[in-house]
Design a protein around this motif. Structure first.
Motif, mmCIF file in Angstrom:
data_model
loop_
_atom_site.group_PDB
_atom_site.id
_atom_site.type_symbol
_atom_site.label_atom_id
_atom_site.label_comp_id
_atom_site.label_asym_id
_atom_site.label_seq_id
_atom_site.Cartn_x
_atom_site.Cartn_y
_atom_site.Cartn_z
ATOM 1 N N ASN A 1 0.694 -1.202 -0.098
ATOM 2 C CA ASN A 1 -0.070 0.205 0.141
ATOM 3 C C ASN A 1 0.966 0.759 -0.189
ATOM 4 N N LEU A 2 1.618 1.593 0.549
ATOM 5 C CA LEU A 2 3.015 2.853 0.828
ATOM 6 C C LEU A 2 3.867 2.468 -0.635
ATOM 7 N N ALA A 3 3.440 1.712 -1.870
ATOM 8 C CA ALA A 3 4.297 1.444 -2.385
ATOM 9 C C ALA A 3 3.470 2.191 -3.601
ATOM 10 N N LYS A 4 2.298 1.158 -3.598
ATOM 11 C CA LYS A 4 1.224 2.395 -4.105
ATOM 12 C C LYS A 4 1.076 4.063 -3.759
ATOM 13 N N GLN A 5 0.928 4.008 -2.727
ATOM 14 C CA GLN A 5 0.603 5.697 -2.498
ATOM 15 C C GLN A 5 1.925 6.328 -2.754
ATOM 16 N N LEU A 6 3.059 6.314 -3.030
ATOM 17 C CA LEU A 6 3.935 6.562 -3.119
ATOM 18 C C LEU A 6 3.790 7.033 -4.446
ATOM 19 N N ASN A 7 3.542 6.077 -5.669
ATOM 20 C CA ASN A 7 3.330 6.318 -7.096
ATOM 21 C C ASN A 7 2.151 6.679 -7.152
ATOM 22 N N ILE A 8 1.799 6.738 -6.694
ATOM 23 C CA ILE A 8 0.186 7.843 -6.181
ATOM 24 C C ILE A 8 0.739 9.367 -6.977
ATOM 25 N N LEU A 9 1.336 9.738 -5.586
ATOM 26 C CA LEU A 9 1.567 10.802 -5.696
ATOM 27 C C LEU A 9 2.679 11.624 -6.686
ATOM 28 N N MET A 10 3.404 10.262 -7.029
ATOM 29 C CA MET A 10 4.258 10.818 -7.637
ATOM 30 C C MET A 10 3.502 11.412 -9.144
ATOM 31 N N THR A 11 2.991 10.423 -9.662
ATOM 32 C CA THR A 11 1.895 10.766 -10.667
ATOM 33 C C THR A 11 0.828 11.921 -10.864
ATOM 34 N N ASP A 12 0.762 12.201 -9.186
ATOM 35 C CA ASP A 12 -0.290 13.534 -9.512
ATOM 36 C C ASP A 12 0.406 14.469 -9.814
ATOM 37 N N MET A 13 1.869 14.370 -9.237
ATOM 38 C CA MET A 13 2.576 15.605 -9.734
ATOM 39 C C MET A 13 2.184 16.095 -11.094
ATOM 40 N N GLY A 14 2.363 14.596 -12.254
ATOM 41 C CA GLY A 14 1.871 15.111 -13.300
ATOM 42 C C GLY A 14 3.903 14.474 -14.046
ATOM 43 N N LEU A 15 3.998 13.702 -13.435
ATOM 44 C CA LEU A 15 5.328 12.911 -14.320
ATOM 45 C C LEU A 15 4.692 11.489 -14.560
ATOM 46 N N PRO A 16 4.964 11.230 -16.420
ATOM 47 C CA PRO A 16 4.768 10.423 -17.049
ATOM 48 C C PRO A 16 4.829 8.600 -15.741
ATOM 49 N N LEU A 17 3.819 7.897 -15.934
ATOM 50 C CA LEU A 17 4.885 6.490 -15.672
ATOM 51 C C LEU A 17 5.432 5.737 -16.107
ATOM 52 N N ASP A 18 5.554 6.145 -17.237
ATOM 53 C CA ASP A 18 7.137 5.121 -18.007
ATOM 54 C C ASP A 18 8.374 5.877 -17.713
ATOM 55 N N ARG A 19 8.395 6.780 -16.602
ATOM 56 C CA ARG A 19 9.435 7.332 -16.099
ATOM 57 C C ARG A 19 9.356 7.320 -14.744
ATOM 58 N N ILE A 20 8.826 6.033 -14.687
ATOM 59 C CA ILE A 20 9.058 5.614 -12.761
ATOM 60 C C ILE A 20 9.401 4.221 -12.855
ATOM 61 N N VAL A 21 10.320 3.972 -11.809
ATOM 62 C CA VAL A 21 10.288 2.687 -11.385
ATOM 63 C C VAL A 21 11.068 2.894 -10.085
ATOM 64 N N MET A 22 10.188 1.159 -9.289
ATOM 65 C CA MET A 22 9.996 1.332 -7.870
ATOM 66 C C MET A 22 11.180 0.079 -7.624
ATOM 67 N N ASP A 23 11.681 0.362 -5.717
ATOM 68 C CA ASP A 23 12.136 -0.615 -5.131
ATOM 69 C C ASP A 23 11.540 -0.626 -3.825
#
Ligand code: SF4
Ligand code: SF4
Lengths: 763, 323
Positions: B192-214
């Motif tokens: 859930n924390l991973a998802k939440q951070l992804n939501i917050l990052m994409t909310d800022m307008g960063l496209p999903l094809d520019r995010i990798v997660m650890d």
């Protein structure tokens, strides 16, 4: 929309577009269409024009089409007879004004008239540019002129801080303050809050830039105050800055006006502060700013536009300087800036807790022993209570902390004193229902200070202050400082202003206690009225999924989380504070079974939340599709088939239960996020809820419960007994003091006349 | 008897992300690396082919590491003194990517500074043509203080900037957006924390094809099962169509295993533990391969021999596909 504002903005826009056209025509004939036009050191061309139209203007000859577009946005001024909503026309005029203003500044750059010269003026850091006409040249900002447009390097440095919140926002200040002193104080108030100030405009030839310059205030990048120019037109640089923020940090492209404007509305907390008389041009520039979602606050009497729409809150607010409450300019400036912050919804961060003792959650468990104590409030010898209430935004002064009555120095060593902690909070997103949620935090916040011990809540609060803390300088006002800082940092999403009053004057404490008690009563009743049928949303909680991935907690008004830490109001507040967080509303939708507690919404959520493992959850039954549990339940309930009822074991009870297992063994069966009919983990306050396994017969099914529960919740359980129509009910329930095996249980229940024995079979 | 192998068909897939940019693409890398795109659980190639094999990144420390196992110090020798030389050595050894890791120290044991950081990044980029992941020490403020200037100084290179965590994601995402970089979002072992951070990052307008997660993992014997399970759940959710879990995953078995006693300590331990260097490499290799099985798209390693072995394991896992 005020017709007055519409009229003036439209008139201002018409005039400015005309002026730009004339200037451009002259420039084209004098300099030729191939003359390059640019703002210094930017890759964004003429940024507002680029953002709004996508046109990459590089030469004078490309500007006429921009003015054609600007002209097409102009409207006739509204006639006196016909009342239509002028918002669209006004916004169009605003946009036309911006296009024209940027065109004018671009032409002035061509003529070397920008940045505006101001003999004797020294910039404290600013855009460097090379112009043969200016003194200095090279890459140092030469003296004798204002800043003009902001360069890309500074944009990046400030822009990133605006995006990540280190800088709360920017103020575009236009005009001239009522006095030099006022100008200085206003800028100081903004600087104190880390809000960037862009300065431009004048009133009758006198500009806020002159005022600050006369008072010896340093202006420039280094002091976060950028003097653009002494006319209103130069305010366009503020919007150029805003546009470039969206292009740089929002991943947007030129020619995406809608997206750029929305980005600014949602993420760039800027506002216009109009000082002094507002003329046509200022109205039209203000209308331009409103397009960006930036509201306008004026220190003079102008018509207001209060309803929200384009901006998040009010559009135009008037706060005449001479009517602002305040003993001096400093206080007035503070109020005015507060108002700006409020209208734009700027969130101010309080970085640390300003107290003279170490502060942090590590100190929460600290105990202050009598021997180490400097003073205490509450307990046996004095009264202490805390009460948090919601107020209106304009009723409070953020950060105001008042101590009424004696101070710490008046208390003898190891003595005690009456104390009331009154906290008033206000915020756009604040709700009265959140009062108790916030009030409960006082305990944690106050305990975070080293040398302070806080026990209890409401009117049984008991606070001790250690000698060491007192020696370090901790005094009564510091309670207020802690609360102000922490409510802002932890609840900034719902709280905009916090004001604290500490009262030690006994009569006043008494009087306020009455008020607080009335509020406590009111809240108790509110909680009692807050039933599952009175709401249309429950909340999910996924905090524990890190341990039990498929466990789903559904929290309703009448059934709190099994950990006991989250009730419905907590979840609701948590959702307001952190909309992407672990508590999400569950829309109930159609009710499927009111007895067992099935809704379409809860079932749908159970499936999603459990990743398909759990199909349905009955809110009110242990026998059919009971709610799952992770491991942190306060109590475990288990069916005792022989007794036609259930037992409830407290986490604190280590003894043997009639099920032949202790709590820790039972926990293995109840936890892990699996549905096991007949076994369930619950929060202890669920026991007293009218919805407590109501589908299975309710509290009368409890045949055995740990004595710690009986003792710890004696009052509440007495009420349950009355509700169930049997005042002796709790005495008919066995506990580990009387019964530890199922063999002993049955005769004991018979002897004590337990109702479960004669109820319908539970299975 | 012919056995029918049941096949799953999933509605979702992992995002495809390209790291690094070549000269034509606005950067200076000689090659780029593309990861993600999975439409099935790892190596279920009979359901769907693996579009991009898992890749191996080698970790290069910006300043000579003070706390590394003697086994690693020996393996790399004096290359460790110069991150540019080291990065080159990694490329020569066959790494797909370089992870440039900054610690709290800069040059001459002073605190890490923006100038030092930018300089090291430039040197490393000059010496290797591989795409880069640049990681700060993992303390939000310090990460910000070096990653923002690095991002500014390397505009267009599609570097992966990290760590981007709850405490600093706004700054890192903004720096990445302003300079055409990618980010590495890191969360502490929780779906859930991973998802939440992804939501917050994409909310800022960063496209999903520019995010990798650890999603954070542990070493074999040190909590790998938790990390494994979180990765597995993230991947299952991704395949089920949850957009906020469809990010390729980068994990750091090198960091995790080389801090375990088994890899770090060479003396005073039972003989049955076997030869020290071999043990350390095994530990790293096994952890890495397990994580690849859990769905890792990038594994970050430290020992050159592990690189060889993990490379071989990947080849074997994908052998029937290429046959
Ligand atoms: S047990 Fe408490 S914290 Fe855990 S999921 Fe339920 S309500 Fe949330
Ligand atoms: S047992 Fe506690 S920590 Fe564990 S999952 Fe539940 S509430 Fe959370």
């Amino acid at each position: 929309m005020s017709r007055y504002i519409a009229t003036r903005a439209i008139r201002g826009a018409n005039a400015l577009v005309g002026e730009a056209e004339a200037m451009l025509e002259q420039a084209l004939s004098e300099k030729g269409p191939d003359t390059p036009v640019a703002f210094p050191n930017t890759a964004y061309h003429l940024p507002v024009i680029f953002g709004m139209t996508g046109k990459e203007i590089a030469h004078l000859g490309e500007l006429p089409e921009i003015l054609v577009q600007a002209r097409s946005l102009l409207h006739p001024t509204p006639s006196r007879e016909h009342w239509t909503p002028y918002l669209g026309e006004t916004l169009d005029s605003g946009m036309a004004t911006l296009l024209a203003a940027e065109t004018i500044e671009a032409i002035r750059y061509v003529y070397g008239l920008q940045p505006e010269s101001m003999p004797g003026f020294e910039l404290a850091g600013g855009t460097s540019f090379t112009s043969p006409d200016m003194n200095g040249g090279g890459n140092q900002p030469p003296n004798g002129h204002l800043n003009g447009a902001i360069d890309d390097i500074q944009l990046r440095s400030w822009g990133i801080q605006l995006v990540d919140g280190r800088m709360p926002g920017f103020a575009a200040i236009v005009g001239c303050a009522s006095s030099n002193e006022a100008a200085v104080q206003i800028v100081r108030e903004l600087q104190r809050r880390n809000i960037l100030c862009f300065l431009s405009g004048n009133v009758n030839g006198h500009s806020i830039i002159d005022q600050l310059h006369e008072e010896g205030v340093e202006l420039g990048y280094d002091t976060y105050t950028v003097p653009f120019g002494t006319d209103t037109i130069s305010a366009i640089y503020a919007l150029g800055f805003a546009t470039r923020s969206a292009l740089t940090f929002g991943g947007l492209k030129g020619g995406q006006p809608r997206e750029i404007l929305n980005y600014n509305k949602d993420r760039v907390f800027a506002f216009v502060l109009a000082l002094g008389e507002v003329d046509d041009l200022k109205y039209s520039a203000a209308a331009g700013a409103i397009n960006f979602g930036f509201p306008v606050i004026a220190d003079t009497v102008i018509p207001q536009i209060l309803p929200t729409g384009i901006t998040t809150y009010e559009h135009v607010v008037s706060m005449p300087w001479n009517e602002i409450d305040g003993a001096n300019d400093t206080e007035k400036a503070e109020r005015l800036v507060q108002k700006c912050i409020e209208v734009r919804g700027v969130k101010v961060r309080v970085a640390n807790v300003p107290v003279p003792v170490p502060y942090g959650s590590a100190f929460e468990g600290e105990v202050v022993r009598k021997a180490d104590m400097r003073a205490e409030f509450g307990g046996r010898d004095s009264r202490c209570f805390e009460y948090l209430k919601m107020a209106k935004l304009d009723e409070l002064t953020d950060g105001k902390i008042e101590v009424i009555g004696r101070g710490l120095s008046d208390v003898p060593d190891q003595g005690s004193m009456d104390m009331a902690i009154l906290i008033e909070v206000a915020g756009r997103q604040m709700e009265q229902d959140f009062e108790p949620v916030l009030e409960r935090q006082i305990h944690y916040f106050v305990n975070g200070a080293s040398g302070i011990q806080h026990i209890g809540q409401r009117d049984i609060t008991w606070i001790r202050l250690s000698t060491k803390a007192a020696e370090a300088g901790f005094d009564m006002e510091h309670f207020g400082k802690i609360l102000h800082a922490r409510f802002h940092s932890d609840f900034g999403a719902i709280v905009d202003k916090v004001q604290v009053t500490i009262i030690t004057e006994p009569e006043e404490v008494e009087a306020r206690l009455e008020e607080a008690r009335a509020a406590y009563d009111f809240r108790n009743k509110r909680l009692a009225d807050l039933t599952d049928t009175a709401v249309d949303e429950f909340y999910s909680c996924t905090l524990c999924q890190s341990f039990a991935p498929n466990h789903v907690c559904i929290v309703s008004p009448e059934r709190l989380g099994l950990c006991g830490a989250y009730n419905w109001l907590d979840c609701k507040a948590s959702f307001s504070i952190n909309p992407t967080g672990p508590n999400q509303p569950i829309k109930l939708g159609r009710i499927i079974d009111p007895v067992r507690g099935y809704w379409e919404g809860t079932n749908a959520y159970a499936r999603i939340g459990s990743h398909g493992v759990v199909e349905e959850v009955a809110m009110y039954s242990i026998m059919e599709n009971p709610m799952t549990a992770c491991g942190c339940f306060e109590c475990i309930m288990m069916l005792i088939p022989e007794a036609n009822g259930v037992m409830v074991v407290s986490r604190e009870d280590t003894s043997m239960t009639p099920a032949g297992m202790t709590f820790s063994t039972l926990a293995g069966m109840a936890g892990g996020g699996i549905q096991t009919p007949g076994v369930m983990g619950v929060g202890k306050y669920y026991l007293i809820s009218p919805k407590f396994i109501s589908a299975d017969g309710g509290f009368k099914r409890v045949v055995w419960m740990s004595s710690v529960l009986k003792d710890g919740m004696a009052e509440e359980l007495k009420m349950v007994a009355e509700r169930e129509g049997d005042a002796e009910l709790i005495d008919r329930v066995a506990d580990e003091r009387s019964v530890t095996t199922v063999e002993e249980l049955l005769p004991w229940l018979e002897e004590n006349g337990h109702p479960a024995l004669t109820m319908d079979p539970i299975i | 008897m012919p056995v029918e192998i049941p096949k799953d068909s999933w509605p979702g897939s992992v995002n495809t992300v390209t790291l690094g940019a070549t000269g034509d693409q606005g950067g200076s890398r000689t090659s780029t690396v593309t990861i993600g795109g999975e439409q099935s659980l790892p190596f279920m190639h009979f359901e769907n082919p693996t579009p991009h094999r898992p890749v191996i990144a080698m970790e290069v420390a910006a300043a000579r590491p003070a706390d590394w196992s003697a086994v690693l110090l020996e393996a790399w020798g004096s290359t460790l003194d110069d991150p540019a030389v080291w990065a080159r050595a990694c490329e020569d050894a066959g790494a797909d990517l370089i992870v440039l890791q900054f610690g709290l120290k800069g040059s001459d044991d002073g605190p890490v500074s923006a100038e030092f950081a930018v300089e090291v990044v430039k040197e490393v980029m000059d010496s290797t043509g591989l795409p880069l992941v640049v990681l700060g020490p993992g303390q939000a403020e310090i990460d910000n203080s070096i990653l923002v200037p690095i991002a500014d100084a390397t505009k267009g290179e599609r570097i992966v900037l990290g760590l981007c965590e709850e405490g600093n994601y706004r700054t890192i995402v903004a720096a990445a957006m302003a300079n055409d970089h990618l980010v590495l979002g890191k969360t502490p072992m929780d779906v859930n924390l991973a998802k939440q951070l992804n939501i917050l990052m994409t909310d800022m307008g960063l496209p999903l094809d520019r995010i990798v997660m650890d999603p954070t993992t542990g070493a074999l014997g040190y909590g790998i099962e938790y990390g494994y399970s979180v990765m597995e759940r993230l991947r299952l959710a991704a395949l089920q169509g949850d957009a906020m879990t469809q990010l390729p995953m980068l994990v750091t078995p090198g960091v995790e295993t080389w801090k375990t006693k088994e890899s770090k300590v060479g003396a005073g331990i039972p003989d049955e533990w076997g030869e020290w260097a071999e043990r350390g490499v095994n530990w790293e290799t096994l952890t890495a391969v397990a994580l690849i099985e859990a769905g890792a798209d990038v594994v970050v390693l430290r020992h050159p021999q592990s690189l060889v072995r993990v490379r071989a394991a990947i080849a074997e896992l994908t052998a029937s596909e290429t046959a």
